[in-house]
Design a protein around this motif. Sequence first.
Motif, mmCIF file in Angstrom:
data_model
loop_
_atom_site.group_PDB
_atom_site.id
_atom_site.type_symbol
_atom_site.label_atom_id
_atom_site.label_comp_id
_atom_site.label_asym_id
_atom_site.label_seq_id
_atom_site.Cartn_x
_atom_site.Cartn_y
_atom_site.Cartn_z
ATOM 1 N N VAL A 111 -4.848 -1.843 -5.590
ATOM 2 C CA VAL A 111 -3.526 -2.013 -5.360
ATOM 3 C C VAL A 111 -3.495 -3.462 -4.706
ATOM 4 O O VAL A 111 -2.219 -3.903 -4.744
ATOM 5 N N VAL A 112 -4.176 -3.725 -3.526
ATOM 6 C CA VAL A 112 -4.429 -4.930 -2.892
ATOM 7 C C VAL A 112 -4.116 -6.165 -3.867
ATOM 8 O O VAL A 112 -3.656 -7.171 -3.689
ATOM 9 N N LEU A 113 -5.554 -6.026 -4.679
ATOM 10 C CA LEU A 113 -5.548 -7.173 -5.687
ATOM 11 C C LEU A 113 -4.280 -7.268 -6.803
ATOM 12 O O LEU A 113 -4.400 -8.364 -7.198
ATOM 13 N N SER A 114 -3.559 -6.479 -6.851
ATOM 14 C CA SER A 114 -2.336 -6.549 -7.673
ATOM 15 C C SER A 114 -1.405 -7.393 -7.240
ATOM 16 O O SER A 114 -0.632 -7.797 -8.037
ATOM 17 N N LEU B 212 0.782 -1.371 -0.015
ATOM 18 C CA LEU B 212 0.139 0.187 -0.086
ATOM 19 C C LEU B 212 0.914 1.211 0.006
ATOM 20 O O LEU B 212 0.762 2.058 -0.748
ATOM 21 N N ILE B 213 2.016 1.179 0.916
ATOM 22 C CA ILE B 213 2.642 2.523 0.810
ATOM 23 C C ILE B 213 3.419 2.659 -0.477
ATOM 24 O O ILE B 213 3.496 3.835 -0.737
ATOM 25 N N GLN B 214 3.894 1.780 -1.126
ATOM 26 C CA GLN B 214 4.729 1.748 -2.480
ATOM 27 C C GLN B 214 3.649 2.237 -3.633
ATOM 28 O O GLN B 214 4.355 2.922 -4.446
ATOM 29 N N ASN B 215 2.462 1.696 -3.519
ATOM 30 C CA ASN B 215 1.599 2.104 -4.614
ATOM 31 C C ASN B 215 0.695 3.220 -4.268
ATOM 32 O O ASN B 215 0.136 3.771 -5.144
ATOM 33 N N ALA C 285 -10.353 -9.146 -2.295
ATOM 34 C CA ALA C 285 -10.017 -7.965 -1.499
ATOM 35 C C ALA C 285 -11.364 -7.097 -1.367
ATOM 36 O O ALA C 285 -12.136 -6.762 -2.372
ATOM 37 N N GLN C 286 -11.592 -6.688 0.051
ATOM 38 C CA GLN C 286 -12.728 -5.740 0.253
ATOM 39 C C GLN C 286 -11.934 -4.586 0.982
ATOM 40 O O GLN C 286 -11.548 -4.846 2.123
#
Length: 239
Positions: free
Chosen positions: A80-83, A57-60, A90-91
């Motif tokens: 971002v999480v799903l990447s 999360l921080i990086q993207n 993810a939710q």
Amino acid sequence: MRVNWNYIKLSFLAIAIVGLYGFADFRSKNKKVVDVSIKFLGDNNLYLTETSVNKLLIQNYGTVKNRTKEELVLNTIEEVVLSNDMVKNAQVYLTVNGELITKIVQRKPIGRVEGVSKFYLDDLGERMPLSKNHSARVPIITGKITGKSLEDAYTILNYINEDDFLRKNVIGIHIEEEGKYQLKFRLENFVVNLGGVDNLNEKFKNFMAFYAKAVKDNSLEDYAVVSLEFDNQVVCTKI
């Protein structure tokens, strides 16, 4: 002229409601994220850690804590999480208390391919990278890896996973060529020539009947190859 006080009261009430709504909306949008919570759902939570999700999360997206609700785009955070290749679903949502919650379902490997490229085959038949955090105890797939042979291996693995005995005992699938698959068992020295993926139910039904009789006769160690390739029969080769 007579003043209609009811209209005046209603007008003031409407203005007050609009004002309160606007104030509440302003406060809501400017409310800051006070905490970030990552929750892994289900029992398949070995391949991704909370630390790695926070780093992603921080990086993207940047740091989300102490940012206002108006600054956050929840759909983007979900993307971002799903990447991450380990994430199946993810939710992301924000609670009234200012807690940003991310619920994650991790992917589930059912087989591991050992070839020029090494990767898992997941429960949807898709390629899944190996994890630095955990090595799954799943059947190893070796041999001539092609798109079609992997589709067949996925079909075999799905069947195996539906049967308690097979799931506990089959540790490998060797691909001799497309349409010719060989199974390796955990405690037995023989291999099982399965042939193709046609009539799997009949093939394994015959195998289980053979296995039960061989256990009763104490003769399992006598066999090198057990073939299920032929219609409605089990052909064995002794050591």
